[in-house]
Design a protein around this motif. Structure first.
Motif, PDB file in Angstrom:
ATOM      1  N   ARG A  20      -2.206   7.766  -3.423  1.00  0.00           N
ATOM      2  CA  ARG A  20      -2.232   6.338  -3.755  1.00  0.00           C
ATOM      3  C   ARG A  20      -1.651   6.093  -5.142  1.00  0.00           C
ATOM      4  O   ARG A  20      -0.977   5.087  -5.370  1.00  0.00           O
ATOM      5  CB  ARG A  20      -3.659   5.802  -3.674  1.00  0.00           C
ATOM      6  N   SER A  21      -1.891   7.006  -6.053  1.00  0.00           N
ATOM      7  CA  SER A  21      -1.327   6.877  -7.397  1.00  0.00           C
ATOM      8  C   SER A  21       0.198   6.887  -7.351  1.00  0.00           C
ATOM      9  O   SER A  21       0.853   6.097  -8.036  1.00  0.00           O
ATOM     10  CB  SER A  21      -1.841   8.012  -8.279  1.00  0.00           C
ATOM     11  N   LYS A  22       0.766   7.776  -6.525  1.00  0.00           N
ATOM     12  CA  LYS A  22       2.223   7.814  -6.374  1.00  0.00           C
ATOM     13  C   LYS A  22       2.744   6.481  -5.840  1.00  0.00           C
ATOM     14  O   LYS A  22       3.767   5.960  -6.293  1.00  0.00           O
ATOM     15  CB  LYS A  22       2.629   8.932  -5.420  1.00  0.00           C
ATOM     16  N   LEU A  23       2.023   5.932  -4.878  1.00  0.00           N
ATOM     17  CA  LEU A  23       2.429   4.671  -4.269  1.00  0.00           C
ATOM     18  C   LEU A  23       2.364   3.514  -5.269  1.00  0.00           C
ATOM     19  O   LEU A  23       3.287   2.694  -5.349  1.00  0.00           O
ATOM     20  CB  LEU A  23       1.515   4.392  -3.074  1.00  0.00           C
ATOM     21  N   ILE A  24       1.288   3.451  -6.044  1.00  0.00           N
ATOM     22  CA  ILE A  24       1.142   2.380  -7.034  1.00  0.00           C
ATOM     23  C   ILE A  24       2.224   2.500  -8.107  1.00  0.00           C
ATOM     24  O   ILE A  24       2.818   1.501  -8.518  1.00  0.00           O
ATOM     25  CB  ILE A  24      -0.272   2.404  -7.650  1.00  0.00           C
ATOM     26  N   ASN A  25       2.496   3.718  -8.545  1.00  0.00           N
ATOM     27  CA  ASN A  25       3.558   3.911  -9.537  1.00  0.00           C
ATOM     28  C   ASN A  25       4.922   3.524  -8.977  1.00  0.00           C
ATOM     29  O   ASN A  25       5.763   2.975  -9.698  1.00  0.00           O
ATOM     30  CB  ASN A  25       3.568   5.359 -10.021  1.00  0.00           C
ATOM     31  N   HIS A  26       5.144   3.782  -7.701  1.00  0.00           N
ATOM     32  CA  HIS A  26       6.394   3.356  -7.063  1.00  0.00           C
ATOM     33  C   HIS A  26       6.482   1.827  -7.037  1.00  0.00           C
ATOM     34  O   HIS A  26       7.554   1.262  -7.281  1.00  0.00           O
ATOM     35  CB  HIS A  26       6.457   3.926  -5.643  1.00  0.00           C
ATOM     36  N   THR A  33      12.719  -5.381  -8.666  1.00  0.00           N
ATOM     37  CA  THR A  33      13.681  -5.201  -7.585  1.00  0.00           C
ATOM     38  C   THR A  33      13.584  -6.365  -6.608  1.00  0.00           C
ATOM     39  O   THR A  33      12.515  -6.600  -6.033  1.00  0.00           O
ATOM     40  CB  THR A  33      13.401  -3.880  -6.837  1.00  0.00           C
ATOM     41  N   PRO A  34      14.661  -7.094  -6.420  1.00  0.00           N
ATOM     42  CA  PRO A  34      14.617  -8.198  -5.456  1.00  0.00           C
ATOM     43  C   PRO A  34      14.341  -7.698  -4.032  1.00  0.00           C
ATOM     44  O   PRO A  34      14.779  -6.615  -3.649  1.00  0.00           O
ATOM     45  CB  PRO A  34      16.016  -8.810  -5.538  1.00  0.00           C
ATOM     46  N   TYR A  35      13.607  -8.481  -3.292  1.00  0.00           N
ATOM     47  CA  TYR A  35      13.254  -8.225  -1.886  1.00  0.00           C
ATOM     48  C   TYR A  35      12.306  -7.037  -1.702  1.00  0.00           C
ATOM     49  O   TYR A  35      12.057  -6.629  -0.583  1.00  0.00           O
ATOM     50  CB  TYR A  35      14.498  -8.025  -1.019  1.00  0.00           C
ATOM     51  N   TYR A  36      11.806  -6.485  -2.789  1.00  0.00           N
ATOM     52  CA  TYR A  36      10.878  -5.356  -2.646  1.00  0.00           C
ATOM     53  C   TYR A  36       9.492  -5.876  -2.295  1.00  0.00           C
ATOM     54  O   TYR A  36       8.992  -6.824  -2.901  1.00  0.00           O
ATOM     55  CB  TYR A  36      10.808  -4.534  -3.936  1.00  0.00           C
ATOM     56  N   LYS A  37       8.865  -5.263  -1.327  1.00  0.00           N
ATOM     57  CA  LYS A  37       7.500  -5.613  -0.925  1.00  0.00           C
ATOM     58  C   LYS A  37       6.596  -4.421  -1.252  1.00  0.00           C
ATOM     59  O   LYS A  37       6.798  -3.318  -0.727  1.00  0.00           O
ATOM     60  CB  LYS A  37       7.425  -5.891   0.576  1.00  0.00           C
ATOM     61  N   ASP A 104       2.291  -8.530  -8.184  1.00  0.00           N
ATOM     62  CA  ASP A 104       1.137  -9.056  -8.895  1.00  0.00           C
ATOM     63  C   ASP A 104       0.741  -8.001  -9.930  1.00  0.00           C
ATOM     64  O   ASP A 104       0.058  -7.022  -9.600  1.00  0.00           O
ATOM     65  CB  ASP A 104      -0.012  -9.330  -7.922  1.00  0.00           C
ATOM     66  N   LEU A 105       1.189  -8.195 -11.147  1.00  0.00           N
ATOM     67  CA  LEU A 105       1.020  -7.193 -12.197  1.00  0.00           C
ATOM     68  C   LEU A 105      -0.451  -6.905 -12.481  1.00  0.00           C
ATOM     69  O   LEU A 105      -0.850  -5.738 -12.553  1.00  0.00           O
ATOM     70  CB  LEU A 105       1.727  -7.650 -13.479  1.00  0.00           C
ATOM     71  N   GLU A 106      -1.274  -7.941 -12.630  1.00  0.00           N
ATOM     72  CA  GLU A 106      -2.672  -7.731 -12.972  1.00  0.00           C
ATOM     73  C   GLU A 106      -3.404  -6.956 -11.876  1.00  0.00           C
ATOM     74  O   GLU A 106      -4.153  -6.021 -12.151  1.00  0.00           O
ATOM     75  CB  GLU A 106      -3.379  -9.075 -13.212  1.00  0.00           C
ATOM     76  N   ARG A 107      -3.181  -7.328 -10.642  1.00  0.00           N
ATOM     77  CA  ARG A 107      -3.853  -6.646  -9.529  1.00  0.00           C
ATOM     78  C   ARG A 107      -3.368  -5.196  -9.416  1.00  0.00           C
ATOM     79  O   ARG A 107      -4.163  -4.290  -9.161  1.00  0.00           O
ATOM     80  CB  ARG A 107      -3.580  -7.400  -8.219  1.00  0.00           C
ATOM     81  N   THR A 108      -2.096  -4.980  -9.638  1.00  0.00           N
ATOM     82  CA  THR A 108      -1.554  -3.621  -9.552  1.00  0.00           C
ATOM     83  C   THR A 108      -2.128  -2.742 -10.652  1.00  0.00           C
ATOM     84  O   THR A 108      -2.494  -1.587 -10.400  1.00  0.00           O
ATOM     85  CB  THR A 108      -0.023  -3.659  -9.648  1.00  0.00           C
ATOM     86  N   MET A 109      -2.237  -3.278 -11.865  1.00  0.00           N
ATOM     87  CA  MET A 109      -2.811  -2.498 -12.970  1.00  0.00           C
ATOM     88  C   MET A 109      -4.283  -2.204 -12.711  1.00  0.00           C
ATOM     89  O   MET A 109      -4.777  -1.113 -13.009  1.00  0.00           O
ATOM     90  CB  MET A 109      -2.646  -3.245 -14.294  1.00  0.00           C
ATOM     91  N   GLN A 110      -4.996  -3.181 -12.149  1.00  0.00           N
ATOM     92  CA  GLN A 110      -6.403  -2.957 -11.815  1.00  0.00           C
ATOM     93  C   GLN A 110      -6.529  -1.857 -10.760  1.00  0.00           C
ATOM     94  O   GLN A 110      -7.380  -0.969 -10.875  1.00  0.00           O
ATOM     95  CB  GLN A 110      -7.035  -4.246 -11.302  1.00  0.00           C
ATOM     96  N   ASP A 111      -5.682  -1.890  -9.747  1.00  0.00           N
ATOM     97  CA  ASP A 111      -5.696  -0.844  -8.712  1.00  0.00           C
ATOM     98  C   ASP A 111      -5.380   0.519  -9.309  1.00  0.00           C
ATOM     99  O   ASP A 111      -5.999   1.522  -8.940  1.00  0.00           O
ATOM    100  CB  ASP A 111      -4.677  -1.163  -7.616  1.00  0.00           C
ATOM    101  N   LEU A 112      -4.426   0.550 -10.246  1.00  0.00           N
ATOM    102  CA  LEU A 112      -4.048   1.817 -10.877  1.00  0.00           C
ATOM    103  C   LEU A 112      -5.216   2.420 -11.655  1.00  0.00           C
ATOM    104  O   LEU A 112      -5.511   3.619 -11.546  1.00  0.00           O
ATOM    105  CB  LEU A 112      -2.850   1.597 -11.802  1.00  0.00           C
ATOM    106  N   VAL A 113      -5.922   1.591 -12.412  1.00  0.00           N
ATOM    107  CA  VAL A 113      -7.050   2.078 -13.208  1.00  0.00           C
ATOM    108  C   VAL A 113      -8.205   2.517 -12.310  1.00  0.00           C
ATOM    109  O   VAL A 113      -8.790   3.584 -12.506  1.00  0.00           O
ATOM    110  CB  VAL A 113      -7.497   0.995 -14.217  1.00  0.00           C
TER     111      VAL A 113
END
Length: 141
Positions: A20-26, A33-37, A104-113
């Protein structure tokens, strides 16, 4: 020896948080990146899958020993050779920006931590198991 007690569950949890860490970092690397989901793995679904495997092992009469068999329902899939793969799903919960990226930067950082804390706890518990084994081998108990 390594398929007894909490070791199999801790090993699976460390594998999950590592992937999951690899995925979040990706996802973070592709914020602009445009069109990236972004994709992610559901930790609650994995915890339910792990809980079901632990309950199955307890009911089999081998509560302390034996391999931990993950079921087919959940993000973790076990191949015939024993290799575990994790299935990621695309997240559609965030706001869609003009470049068609729903970051969503805040949610992604929260997930990473959160993921890092769970990974650290799993590794610390595995280390404690090995430290106890080392003490027993050296007869320090």
């Amino acid at each position: 020896m390594f398929d007894s007690g909490a070791m199999p569950a801790l090993e699976r949890m460390a594998q999950f948080t590592s992937e999951r860490s690899k995925l979040i970092n990706h996802n973070i690397a592709n914020f602009t990146t445009p069109y990236y989901k972004p994709t992610d793995m559901d930790p609650k679904a994995f915890q339910a899958q792990l809980r079901a495997a632990i309950d199955d092992r307890r009911q089999s009469g081998h509560a302390q020993r034996g391999p931990l068999k993950l079921g087919a329902h959940g993000p973790a899939k076990v191949a015939a050779n024993g290799k575990v793969t994790f299935q990621a799903t695309q997240s559609n919960e965030n706001i869609l920006f003009h470049d068609q990226n729903n970051r969503d930067l805040e949610r992604t950082m929260q997930d990473l931590v959160e993921n890092a804390l769970v990974h650290r706890a799993s590794i610390d518990l595995i280390k404690n198991q090995f430290d106890m084994l080392e003490m027993a081998i050296r007869e320090r108990l």
